[in-house]
Motif scaffolding. Sequence first.
Motif, PDB file in Angstrom:
ATOM      1  N   GLY A 281     -92.894 -20.633  10.410  1.00  0.00           N
ATOM      2  CA  GLY A 281     -94.151 -19.924  10.550  1.00  0.00           C
ATOM      3  C   GLY A 281     -95.183 -20.209   9.487  1.00  0.00           C
ATOM      4  N   LEU A 282     -94.873 -21.100   8.546  1.00  0.00           N
ATOM      5  CA  LEU A 282     -95.814 -21.404   7.469  1.00  0.00           C
ATOM      6  C   LEU A 282     -96.201 -22.874   7.522  1.00  0.00           C
ATOM      7  CD1 LEU A 282     -94.169 -19.428   4.522  1.00  0.00           C
ATOM      8  CD2 LEU A 282     -96.009 -18.680   6.041  1.00  0.00           C
ATOM      9  N   PRO A 283     -97.478 -23.187   7.405  1.00  0.00           N
ATOM     10  CA  PRO A 283     -97.903 -24.586   7.475  1.00  0.00           C
ATOM     11  C   PRO A 283     -97.558 -25.352   6.202  1.00  0.00           C
ATOM     12  CG  PRO A 283     -99.775 -23.185   6.959  1.00  0.00           C
ATOM     13  CD  PRO A 283     -98.616 -22.260   7.217  1.00  0.00           C
ATOM     14  N   GLY A 284     -97.209 -26.610   6.351  1.00  0.00           N
ATOM     15  CA  GLY A 284     -96.977 -27.462   5.194  1.00  0.00           C
ATOM     16  C   GLY A 284     -95.753 -27.073   4.402  1.00  0.00           C
ATOM     17  N   ALA A 285     -95.618 -27.712   3.253  1.00  0.00           N
ATOM     18  CA  ALA A 285     -94.462 -27.480   2.389  1.00  0.00           C
ATOM     19  C   ALA A 285     -94.696 -26.270   1.493  1.00  0.00           C
ATOM     20  CB  ALA A 285     -94.199 -28.710   1.530  1.00  0.00           C
ATOM     21  N   LEU A 286     -93.616 -25.486   1.267  1.00  0.00           N
ATOM     22  CA  LEU A 286     -93.682 -24.366   0.331  1.00  0.00           C
ATOM     23  C   LEU A 286     -93.421 -24.815  -1.098  1.00  0.00           C
ATOM     24  CD1 LEU A 286     -91.941 -21.199   1.831  1.00  0.00           C
ATOM     25  CD2 LEU A 286     -94.240 -21.382   0.886  1.00  0.00           C
ATOM     26  N   GLY A 287     -92.822 -25.984  -1.258  1.00  0.00           N
ATOM     27  CA  GLY A 287     -92.542 -26.454  -2.610  1.00  0.00           C
ATOM     28  C   GLY A 287     -91.811 -27.779  -2.601  1.00  0.00           C
ATOM     29  N   ARG A 288     -91.713 -28.364  -3.792  1.00  0.00           N
ATOM     30  CA  ARG A 288     -90.989 -29.623  -3.980  1.00  0.00           C
ATOM     31  C   ARG A 288     -90.241 -29.561  -5.300  1.00  0.00           C
ATOM     32  NH1 ARG A 288     -95.762 -31.663  -1.577  1.00  0.00           N
ATOM     33  NH2 ARG A 288     -95.331 -32.841   0.332  1.00  0.00           N
ATOM     34  N   GLY A 289     -89.230 -30.409  -5.409  1.00  0.00           N
ATOM     35  CA  GLY A 289     -88.486 -30.471  -6.653  1.00  0.00           C
ATOM     36  C   GLY A 289     -87.691 -31.749  -6.740  1.00  0.00           C
ATOM     37  N   GLY A 290     -86.935 -31.865  -7.823  1.00  0.00           N
ATOM     38  CA  GLY A 290     -86.096 -33.037  -7.996  1.00  0.00           C
ATOM     39  C   GLY A 290     -85.833 -33.329  -9.452  1.00  0.00           C
ATOM     40  N   SER A 291     -85.205 -34.463  -9.690  1.00  0.00           N
ATOM     41  CA  SER A 291     -84.850 -34.885 -11.044  1.00  0.00           C
ATOM     42  C   SER A 291     -85.975 -35.723 -11.632  1.00  0.00           C
ATOM     43  CB  SER A 291     -83.554 -35.695 -11.011  1.00  0.00           C
ATOM     44  OG  SER A 291     -83.707 -36.839 -10.182  1.00  0.00           O
ATOM     45  N   TYR A 292     -86.097 -35.679 -12.960  1.00  0.00           N
ATOM     46  CA  TYR A 292     -87.153 -36.443 -13.631  1.00  0.00           C
ATOM     47  C   TYR A 292     -86.784 -36.577 -15.099  1.00  0.00           C
ATOM     48  CZ  TYR A 292     -88.737 -31.757 -14.995  1.00  0.00           C
ATOM     49  OH  TYR A 292     -88.798 -30.476 -15.498  1.00  0.00           O
ATOM     50  N   ALA A 293     -87.654 -37.168 -15.882  1.00  0.00           N
ATOM     51  CA  ALA A 293     -87.417 -37.323 -17.318  1.00  0.00           C
ATOM     52  C   ALA A 293     -88.684 -36.943 -18.071  1.00  0.00           C
ATOM     53  CB  ALA A 293     -87.020 -38.757 -17.661  1.00  0.00           C
ATOM     54  N   ILE A 294     -88.507 -36.339 -19.248  1.00  0.00           N
ATOM     55  CA  ILE A 294     -89.635 -36.002 -20.117  1.00  0.00           C
ATOM     56  C   ILE A 294     -89.413 -36.667 -21.468  1.00  0.00           C
ATOM     57  CG2 ILE A 294     -90.044 -33.797 -18.987  1.00  0.00           C
ATOM     58  CD1 ILE A 294     -88.661 -32.456 -21.398  1.00  0.00           C
ATOM     59  N   LEU A 295     -90.508 -36.835 -22.210  1.00  0.00           N
ATOM     60  CA  LEU A 295     -90.372 -37.339 -23.571  1.00  0.00           C
ATOM     61  C   LEU A 295     -89.521 -36.369 -24.362  1.00  0.00           C
ATOM     62  CD1 LEU A 295     -93.935 -38.638 -24.515  1.00  0.00           C
ATOM     63  CD2 LEU A 295     -91.888 -39.988 -24.020  1.00  0.00           C
ATOM     64  N   GLY A 296     -88.565 -36.895 -25.094  1.00  0.00           N
ATOM     65  CA  GLY A 296     -87.601 -36.047 -25.796  1.00  0.00           C
ATOM     66  C   GLY A 296     -88.163 -35.339 -26.997  1.00  0.00           C
ATOM     67  N   ARG A 297     -87.276 -34.727 -27.740  1.00  0.00           N
ATOM     68  CA  ARG A 297     -87.661 -33.952 -28.901  1.00  0.00           C
ATOM     69  C   ARG A 297     -88.392 -34.820 -29.921  1.00  0.00           C
ATOM     70  NH1 ARG A 297     -82.060 -30.415 -29.596  1.00  0.00           N
ATOM     71  NH2 ARG A 297     -81.480 -30.522 -27.405  1.00  0.00           N
ATOM     72  N   ALA A 298     -89.509 -34.310 -30.390  1.00  0.00           N
ATOM     73  CA  ALA A 298     -90.337 -35.011 -31.386  1.00  0.00           C
ATOM     74  C   ALA A 298     -90.720 -36.410 -30.928  1.00  0.00           C
ATOM     75  CB  ALA A 298     -89.605 -35.074 -32.731  1.00  0.00           C
ATOM     76  N   GLY A 299     -90.943 -36.571 -29.609  1.00  0.00           N
ATOM     77  CA  GLY A 299     -91.376 -37.857 -29.083  1.00  0.00           C
ATOM     78  C   GLY A 299     -90.297 -38.903 -29.051  1.00  0.00           C
ATOM     79  N   GLY A 300     -89.029 -38.495 -29.159  1.00  0.00           N
ATOM     80  CA  GLY A 300     -87.931 -39.451 -29.155  1.00  0.00           C
ATOM     81  C   GLY A 300     -87.569 -39.907 -27.760  1.00  0.00           C
ATOM     82  N   ASP A 301     -86.272 -40.172 -27.567  1.00  0.00           N
ATOM     83  CA  ASP A 301     -85.817 -40.662 -26.272  1.00  0.00           C
ATOM     84  C   ASP A 301     -86.108 -39.644 -25.178  1.00  0.00           C
ATOM     85  OD1 ASP A 301     -84.888 -42.922 -27.525  1.00  0.00           O
ATOM     86  OD2 ASP A 301     -82.838 -42.150 -27.746  1.00  0.00           O
ATOM     87  N   GLU A 302     -86.147 -40.137 -23.939  1.00  0.00           N
ATOM     88  CA  GLU A 302     -86.405 -39.255 -22.808  1.00  0.00           C
ATOM     89  C   GLU A 302     -85.236 -38.304 -22.591  1.00  0.00           C
ATOM     90  OE1 GLU A 302     -87.202 -41.802 -19.514  1.00  0.00           O
ATOM     91  OE2 GLU A 302     -89.361 -41.791 -19.904  1.00  0.00           O
ATOM     92  N   GLU A 303     -85.573 -37.105 -22.120  1.00  0.00           N
ATOM     93  CA  GLU A 303     -84.565 -36.117 -21.754  1.00  0.00           C
ATOM     94  C   GLU A 303     -84.522 -36.000 -20.246  1.00  0.00           C
ATOM     95  OE1 GLU A 303     -83.415 -32.327 -24.090  1.00  0.00           O
ATOM     96  OE2 GLU A 303     -85.588 -32.495 -24.198  1.00  0.00           O
ATOM     97  N   PRO A 304     -83.328 -35.964 -19.647  1.00  0.00           N
ATOM     98  CA  PRO A 304     -83.248 -35.734 -18.201  1.00  0.00           C
ATOM     99  C   PRO A 304     -83.555 -34.278 -17.898  1.00  0.00           C
ATOM    100  CG  PRO A 304     -81.051 -35.766 -19.145  1.00  0.00           C
ATOM    101  CD  PRO A 304     -82.003 -36.126 -20.272  1.00  0.00           C
ATOM    102  N   ALA A 305     -84.055 -34.031 -16.714  1.00  0.00           N
ATOM    103  CA  ALA A 305     -84.366 -32.667 -16.299  1.00  0.00           C
ATOM    104  C   ALA A 305     -84.348 -32.603 -14.780  1.00  0.00           C
ATOM    105  CB  ALA A 305     -85.731 -32.234 -16.834  1.00  0.00           C
ATOM    106  N   ILE A 306     -84.271 -31.393 -14.265  1.00  0.00           N
ATOM    107  CA  ILE A 306     -84.374 -31.179 -12.828  1.00  0.00           C
ATOM    108  C   ILE A 306     -85.023 -29.824 -12.609  1.00  0.00           C
ATOM    109  CG2 ILE A 306     -82.070 -30.128 -12.548  1.00  0.00           C
ATOM    110  CD1 ILE A 306     -81.978 -31.916  -9.911  1.00  0.00           C
ATOM    111  N   GLY A 307     -85.870 -29.726 -11.602  1.00  0.00           N
ATOM    112  CA  GLY A 307     -86.572 -28.464 -11.378  1.00  0.00           C
ATOM    113  C   GLY A 307     -87.260 -28.448 -10.032  1.00  0.00           C
ATOM    114  N   PHE A 308     -88.030 -27.391  -9.806  1.00  0.00           N
ATOM    115  CA  PHE A 308     -88.801 -27.292  -8.568  1.00  0.00           C
ATOM    116  C   PHE A 308     -90.079 -26.520  -8.839  1.00  0.00           C
ATOM    117  CE2 PHE A 308     -85.850 -23.649  -8.449  1.00  0.00           C
ATOM    118  CZ  PHE A 308     -86.743 -22.586  -8.314  1.00  0.00           C
ATOM    119  N   SER A 309     -91.078 -26.790  -8.022  1.00  0.00           N
ATOM    120  CA  SER A 309     -92.345 -26.065  -8.057  1.00  0.00           C
ATOM    121  C   SER A 309     -92.606 -25.505  -6.670  1.00  0.00           C
ATOM    122  CB  SER A 309     -93.501 -26.992  -8.455  1.00  0.00           C
ATOM    123  OG  SER A 309     -93.347 -27.459  -9.786  1.00  0.00           O
ATOM    124  N   LEU A 310     -92.848 -24.203  -6.592  1.00  0.00           N
ATOM    125  CA  LEU A 310     -93.161 -23.540  -5.330  1.00  0.00           C
ATOM    126  C   LEU A 310     -94.656 -23.236  -5.294  1.00  0.00           C
ATOM    127  CD1 LEU A 310     -90.174 -21.010  -5.268  1.00  0.00           C
ATOM    128  CD2 LEU A 310     -90.289 -23.300  -4.242  1.00  0.00           C
TER     129      LEU A 310
END
Length: 377
Positions: A281-310
């Motif tokens: 009953g709702l048009p389009g997607a309610l949200g998306r998510g998945g795995s990704y990487a961010i710059l690590g602590r103090a700009g070091g190596d990348e950190e893995p992450a997973i999440g979603f945005s609604l």
Amino acid sequence: MDTDRDLLPEGLEDRLPAAAAAAARVTRALIDVMDSHGFDRVQPPSIEFEKSMASRMAGVQPRRMFRFVDPASLRTLALRSDITVQVGRIAATGLSAAPRPLRLCYAGQVLTIKGDGLDPTRERLQVGAELIGSDSVTAAGELVAMAIEALRAAGASGISVDFTLPDLVDTLAGVDGNGALPLDADKIEAVRRELDAKDAGGLVAAGGEAYLPLLTAIGPFATAIERLAAIDAGGALSTRIAALRQIAARLGTAARLTLDPSERHGFEYQSWLGFTIYADGLPGALGRGGSYAILGRAGGDEEPAIGFSLYPDALIDGLAGAEAPRDTLFLPLGHDPEAAARLRAVGWRTVAAVCEGCDPARLGCTHRLEGGEAVPV
């Protein structure tokens, strides 16, 4: 005569009382579920330096952001178009020493320069959760299950989840074209694009004829995953197929599951897993998510992450349209304030008269305070 003084820019709108109330309830319901799973809420600012938001995660699109010069620092600022990036910054700075995996959630408005496709909306409510420090199959299963639980708590029904593998082409092409289905580096982007468009002719013309079988591994999860397994070239996708099966087993019958392994739209920075959530009953997607990487602590190596945005605006609009009138108690002039306070304490909503002409019915009241008790109007 100024005829457009009160117009809003295209893609922006006010939330009137029913919609604003529904938005507050939906946001609270979503956040409460995330909190119950151990996700702590953060509140990043709506404006940051453009460089910070544009460089922290691969795939972020600065051209979608409203940008302007900060008169204090003379540096370029940007209005956020995605809170996920800001959560990554918080994880790598203010919470860099926090134990991993780090569980964070958020809710806030995001803005873009223009809408998405045929949707002119430029401001949306984004509510989400990020697990930083791991993108394991177990973490993925937790996040997908929590997203479904949160949307149900907020009032969505008939939820379905469509899985994809954002790095599918890269995995099959391999490093330097030495994968199970090798591709020259200059053909990879074209093959990605044609697979995403489901264009068999364009895929062949782009040099991706070996990728044609992937167009058959689309549809209900149970069927599509078997087709994908049959295509699996030399085991290149075996770990991803096993991961998808494990996540699907965890979800059970909580949602309808589908698979489109080559879907790329909306997955600009996801890595091995992506998913899109829909509701009846709702048009389009309610949200998306998945795995990704961010710059690590103090700009070091990348950190893995997973999440979603609604993005629950469509859900909010639907709930606001079906909003039942609330019982409201009219407090006449000279009413007993202690009686009114007692009734509010047990759940009554009150509206106090401020003049002799205040009419309970016109003010939307269903009851009137008389003799210390609520009586129907």
